[in-house]
Write a protein that holds these residues in place. Structure first.
Motif, PDB file in Angstrom:
ATOM      1  N   PHE A 198       0.854  -1.189   0.000  1.00  0.00           N
ATOM      2  CA  PHE A 198       0.000   0.000   0.000  1.00  0.00           C
ATOM      3  C   PHE A 198       0.885   1.232   0.000  1.00  0.00           C
ATOM      4  CE2 PHE A 198       0.511  -1.188   4.494  1.00  0.00           C
ATOM      5  CZ  PHE A 198       0.963   0.008   5.049  1.00  0.00           C
ATOM      6  N   VAL A 199       0.272   2.360  -0.300  1.00  0.00           N
ATOM      7  CA  VAL A 199       0.923   3.657  -0.165  1.00  0.00           C
ATOM      8  C   VAL A 199      -0.068   4.597   0.508  1.00  0.00           C
ATOM      9  CG1 VAL A 199       0.221   4.392  -2.490  1.00  0.00           C
ATOM     10  CG2 VAL A 199       2.137   5.522  -1.366  1.00  0.00           C
ATOM     11  N   VAL A 200       0.432   5.388   1.419  1.00  0.00           N
ATOM     12  CA  VAL A 200      -0.377   6.378   2.117  1.00  0.00           C
ATOM     13  C   VAL A 200       0.115   7.761   1.730  1.00  0.00           C
ATOM     14  CG1 VAL A 200      -0.960   7.355   4.370  1.00  0.00           C
ATOM     15  CG2 VAL A 200      -0.903   4.881   4.068  1.00  0.00           C
ATOM     16  N   PHE A 201      -0.811   8.619   1.330  1.00  0.00           N
ATOM     17  CA  PHE A 201      -0.528  10.033   1.068  1.00  0.00           C
ATOM     18  C   PHE A 201      -1.206  10.837   2.182  1.00  0.00           C
ATOM     19  CE2 PHE A 201      -0.622   7.942  -3.086  1.00  0.00           C
ATOM     20  CZ  PHE A 201       0.563   8.382  -3.665  1.00  0.00           C
ATOM     21  N   ALA A 202      -0.406  11.523   2.975  1.00  0.00           N
ATOM     22  CA  ALA A 202      -0.946  12.326   4.077  1.00  0.00           C
ATOM     23  C   ALA A 202      -0.601  13.781   3.823  1.00  0.00           C
ATOM     24  CB  ALA A 202      -0.382  11.853   5.412  1.00  0.00           C
ATOM     25  N   GLY A 203      -1.559  14.517   3.252  1.00  0.00           N
ATOM     26  CA  GLY A 203      -1.345  15.919   2.928  1.00  0.00           C
ATOM     27  C   GLY A 203      -1.806  16.829   4.056  1.00  0.00           C
ATOM     28  N   LYS A 204      -1.041  17.868   4.292  1.00  0.00           N
ATOM     29  CA  LYS A 204      -1.400  18.824   5.337  1.00  0.00           C
ATOM     30  C   LYS A 204      -1.941  20.076   4.673  1.00  0.00           C
ATOM     31  CE  LYS A 204       0.215  20.569   9.760  1.00  0.00           C
ATOM     32  NZ  LYS A 204       1.358  20.621  10.703  1.00  0.00           N
ATOM     33  N   ALA A 205      -3.246  20.311   4.843  1.00  0.00           N
ATOM     34  CA  ALA A 205      -3.917  21.385   4.124  1.00  0.00           C
ATOM     35  C   ALA A 205      -3.785  22.737   4.819  1.00  0.00           C
ATOM     36  CB  ALA A 205      -5.399  21.042   3.947  1.00  0.00           C
ATOM     37  N   ARG A 206      -3.573  22.722   6.131  1.00  0.00           N
ATOM     38  CA  ARG A 206      -3.490  23.990   6.869  1.00  0.00           C
ATOM     39  C   ARG A 206      -2.750  23.732   8.176  1.00  0.00           C
ATOM     40  NH1 ARG A 206      -8.636  21.929   7.170  1.00  0.00           N
ATOM     41  NH2 ARG A 206      -9.505  21.604   9.262  1.00  0.00           N
ATOM     42  N   THR A 207      -2.563  24.771   8.963  1.00  0.00           N
ATOM     43  CA  THR A 207      -1.877  24.638  10.237  1.00  0.00           C
ATOM     44  C   THR A 207      -2.745  23.865  11.231  1.00  0.00           C
ATOM     45  OG1 THR A 207      -0.772  26.750   9.868  1.00  0.00           O
ATOM     46  CG2 THR A 207      -0.793  25.913  12.121  1.00  0.00           C
ATOM     47  N   SER A 208      -2.135  22.926  11.927  1.00  0.00           N
ATOM     48  CA  SER A 208      -2.854  22.154  12.939  1.00  0.00           C
ATOM     49  C   SER A 208      -3.123  23.007  14.169  1.00  0.00           C
ATOM     50  CB  SER A 208      -2.034  20.928  13.343  1.00  0.00           C
ATOM     51  OG  SER A 208      -1.805  20.082  12.238  1.00  0.00           O
ATOM     52  N   THR A 209      -4.163  22.653  14.907  1.00  0.00           N
ATOM     53  CA  THR A 209      -4.446  23.374  16.151  1.00  0.00           C
ATOM     54  C   THR A 209      -3.499  22.951  17.268  1.00  0.00           C
ATOM     55  OG1 THR A 209      -6.138  21.731  16.703  1.00  0.00           O
ATOM     56  CG2 THR A 209      -6.866  23.741  15.585  1.00  0.00           C
ATOM     57  N   GLN A 210      -3.051  21.691  17.256  1.00  0.00           N
ATOM     58  CA  GLN A 210      -2.114  21.222  18.266  1.00  0.00           C
ATOM     59  C   GLN A 210      -0.688  21.361  17.741  1.00  0.00           C
ATOM     60  OE1 GLN A 210      -3.880  19.126  16.329  1.00  0.00           O
ATOM     61  NE2 GLN A 210      -2.178  18.050  15.350  1.00  0.00           N
ATOM     62  N   ILE A 211       0.295  21.320  18.644  1.00  0.00           N
ATOM     63  CA  ILE A 211       1.662  21.614  18.239  1.00  0.00           C
ATOM     64  C   ILE A 211       2.340  20.429  17.556  1.00  0.00           C
ATOM     65  CG2 ILE A 211       2.753  20.954  20.442  1.00  0.00           C
ATOM     66  CD1 ILE A 211       4.531  23.491  20.075  1.00  0.00           C
ATOM     67  N   ALA A 212       2.019  19.214  17.962  1.00  0.00           N
ATOM     68  CA  ALA A 212       2.670  18.023  17.404  1.00  0.00           C
ATOM     69  C   ALA A 212       1.655  17.201  16.612  1.00  0.00           C
ATOM     70  CB  ALA A 212       3.271  17.174  18.515  1.00  0.00           C
ATOM     71  N   PRO A 213       2.116  16.460  15.604  1.00  0.00           N
ATOM     72  CA  PRO A 213       1.188  15.658  14.798  1.00  0.00           C
ATOM     73  C   PRO A 213       0.484  14.582  15.620  1.00  0.00           C
ATOM     74  CG  PRO A 213       3.303  15.906  13.687  1.00  0.00           C
ATOM     75  CD  PRO A 213       3.497  16.407  15.072  1.00  0.00           C
ATOM     76  N   ARG A 214      -0.755  14.332  15.269  1.00  0.00           N
ATOM     77  CA  ARG A 214      -1.509  13.235  15.880  1.00  0.00           C
ATOM     78  C   ARG A 214      -1.243  11.947  15.100  1.00  0.00           C
ATOM     79  NH1 ARG A 214      -5.308  15.574  19.344  1.00  0.00           N
ATOM     80  NH2 ARG A 214      -5.922  17.719  18.829  1.00  0.00           N
TER      81      ARG A 214
END
Length: 694
Positions: free
Chosen positions: A610-626
């Motif tokens: 499999f391949v996963v594409f995880a795009g970040k569309a905007r700034t997160s509300t929390q400081i570190a990735p979930r």
């Protein structure tokens, strides 16, 4: 007396019943019923009680609800006699023909001399149910509305999801709560439309992408549709789809709906999506060269627009080939006196000013660079400033003083002479040159809805496909204005949007995956500064978003610097190495814990990778990735996880995450429940994870 019938596959049962010879209704649609289930009792169990303020018996929510039986909601048929007299049909069951996985229900109204036929077919591999309705009469009638066979909606759904959009903003999801009355959507533009994609999803309470029960519907018609999702006063719910009302402008003795494709899923929205993806790819699309890899496109539109110059185009073609392109598409501007969008549509002859030796020298150069050649047409349209319009103004559809769209009118595709003219012009070019691809555009709405226009366009496409079976066709309509299973039974690719903005594309592609497989969905690496949004995006983000679908480029390659060329070659090479298994992969939407992340997982049909594409569309509300959880893996299997673009971690990503240094081996259980925490990233960036089953 109750009669019952059922259709079954490994995922579901659809059961129908008829009481006292009336038109059948769906009494059950959901997980498989045991083989010995007493369907008479199922029919009795779904009856509702009668209390004050109600009729003494509840009218059936039949395959075509009948106003003449006191049905309190929207009827499935509205029709008038030739003299304009409204008819109120009341059907009785004549016959039900059963075949392997299908039912044909035939009902008649002897008083009004009408026959209603519903065909219902269940595909046991894709789990898609296709439903069509047909009305026959012994004399011409005027049709206002005919619904495809009507299905009930679940009582445990709190909301429905349908699809809206606009130019450069297609496939936007609407969530509407169920409430008494109707959710009514109708597209009367004469094409599928950016605004009204003919789809609906009804998730049951608690359903998400990866789990829960959901129902989904798609109406496979390119000429405008009507959707009704209605909650009756007694609480029952119905789903109706059909052509937009009053689309049949002439009286006739037979009318038919397009297929309504319906899906039940016990595996969340992804179960619906995978069924539609597989059914479209494997049952509906007719591939020109089955088994051959999908070629990387280069389209010259955003590089040159109407400024066609053969030496420049040859240079651009060479640069595109060096970046990995395998097909060169010559867009608008090659014909007539086409220096802008105000003239020459319908004058489908090569412009000798721009191509003094014809298209041959450019095509030869493209082939010498190892690429095939494609070309743009907009056959159904005409500019008033064109030779054809001056000769045949009567061939234009609609009033002479109509509002123009993109300086053009539509041709009347119901006229055989119009279709013959277009066929001759297109066929002449296909005979004269080795062209293997047509980008078929449709850049304005029609002046009024008319089903004969759509049938005429289908007829032209069918004729060309029969005579040139090796020519692939892309459906484009100002981007995503004509995307549906009807047009895709005649084409092999869709242009999802005129926006090459990768950030906008990220969400559009994510939502479109509810209905469309990656194999048919064109996605191009646009220019550094997007021409439709003005946004500047990094080449890596642009390239990986395009690599999520049928990859191509649509920019001026002369603008690329050395780093951008290197990144584009790298991502294109990766896509080529993986496209064979990705062609048939299931495209699964992931339920990201961080709303700023838009993530999907493309899973091989055998589950091996499999391949996963995880795009970040905007700034997160929390400081570190979930953490990001995956889906549909074997819980006991072990998978090797590699961050493909680990070198893209920025300086602000300061932690010592193992994924930035090496691969991790994790079980499916760990990946689906605990998930993976990816490195920190800026907005407008993307992580690419590769998984290999060990």
């Amino acid at each position: 007396m109750i009669r019952t019938w059922r259709l079954d596959d490994a995922r579901q049962t659809l059961a129908l019943s008829s009481t006292d010879g009336r038109m059948p209704q769906v009494i059950y649609w959901g997980p498989p019923l045991p083989e010995g289930e007493n369907l008479d009792d199922v029919a009795e169990a779904c009856q509702i009680d009668v209390t004050g303020g109600m009729l003494d018996e509840n009218p059936d929510l039949s395959l075509c609800p009948e106003a003449a039986r006191s049905f309190p909601g929207q009827p499935g048929l509205i029709v008038r006699d030739a003299d304009g007299t409204p008819l109120l049909p009341k059907f009785t069951l004549r016959d039900v023909q059963t075949d392997d996985g299908s039912l044909t229900v035939i009902c008649e109204d002897t008083a009004n001399r009408l026959t209603y036929t519903a065909e219902i077919a269940l595909d046991p591999e894709t789990h898609v149910i296709a439903l069509t309705a047909r009305l026959n009469s012994d004399r011409p009638l005027h049709l206002h509305w005919l619904a495809a066979p009507v299905l009930p909606a679940p009582q445990t759904a709190d909301e429905m999801i349908d699809v809206a959009g606009r130019w450069c903003g297609e496939f936007q999801l609407n969530r509407t709560p169920w409430s008494p009355g109707i959710r009514y959507r109708e597209n009367r533009t004469g094409r599928t439309g950016h605004e009204h994609f003919p789809g609906l999803i009804v998730p049951c309470r608690g359903a998400i992408n990866a789990s829960g029960q959901a129902y989904a519907f798609h109406y496979g018609w390119s000429g405008g549709h009507r959707m009704i999702a209605e909650e009756l006063p007694d609480g029952r719910r119905q789903i109706q789809f059909g052509h937009a009302a009053r689309m049949e402008t002439a009286p006739a003795t037979e009318f038919a709906t397009a297929p309504l494709y319906a899906v039940y899923s016990s595996d969340g929205l992804n179960g619906c999506a995978v069924s539609f993806q597989r059914h479209l790819r494997d049952r509906i699309v007719t591939w020109t060269k089955p088994g051959t890899p999908r070629p990387v496109h280069y389209n010259c539109w955003e590089a040159v627009y109407f400024d066609h110059d053969v030496p420049k185009l040859k240079d651009i073609a060479s640069r595109a080939a060096s970046l990995g392109a395998e097909r060169f598409v010559l867009d608008d501007g090659w014909f007539g006196q086409r220096d802008d969008d105000t003239s020459s549509l319908s004058d489908w002859e090569v412009d000798p000013r721009k191509y003094p030796e014809g298209l041959g020298p450019l095509i030869d150069h493209v082939h010498a660079e190892g690429m095939s050649f494609g070309i743009w047409f907009e056959p159904e349209m005409i500019n008033p400033d064109s030779n054809l319009y001056r000769a045949h103004p009567d061939w234009a559809l609609g009033a002479e003083d109509q509002i123009l769209g993109r300086q053009q009118k539509a041709l009347n595709m119901a006229l055989p002479e119009v279709r013959d003219f277009l066929y001759d012009r297109i066929a002449a070019l296909l005979h004269a040159h080795p062209i293997d691809y047509i980008k078929w555009d449709h850049n304005r709405v029609l002046p009024m809805p008319d089903a004969t226009q759509t049938r005429g366009s289908y007829a032209l496409l069918d004729r060309l496909r029969a005579d040139f079976p090796q020519v692939e066709i892309e459906s484009c309509a100002s981007g995503g204005g004509r995307i549906d299973f009807g047009i895709l039974s005649r084409t092999q690719r869709v242009w999802l949007s005129d926006s090459n903005d990768a950030l906008e594309r990220l969400l559009m592609q994510h939502n479109a995956a509810l209905f469309l497989p990656a194999a048919v969905t064109g996605s191009h690496v646009g220019p550094r500064t997007c021409h439709t949004s003005g946004r500047m995006l990094d080449i890596e983000f642009r390239a990986w978003v395009a690599a999520q679908r049928h990859m191509g480029f649509e920019m001026d390659p002369r603008e690329l610097d050395a780093r951008e060329e290197a990144v584009l070659r790298d991502v294109t090479s990766w896509w080529k190495d993986n496209r064979d298994w990705m062609y048939a992969a299931d495209n699964l939407r992931l339920d990201a814990a961080d709303p700023a992340v838009i993530a999907e997982q493309q899973l091989a049909t055998d589950g091996s990778r499999f391949v996963v594409f995880a795009g970040k569309a905007r700034t997160s509300t929390q400081i570190a990735p979930r953490p990001l959880t995956l889906t549909r893996l074997d819980p006991q299997a072990r998978y090797r996880i590699t961050l493909r673009n680990r070198g893209s971690a920025k300086a602000l990503s300061r932690g010592k995450l193992a994924l930035k240094e090496r691969s991790l081996d994790l079980t499916g259980t760990a990946l689906m429940h605990q998930g993976l925490t990816l490195p920190w990233s800026f907005p407008e960036s993307i992580w690419v994870l590769e998984g290999q089953r060990l």
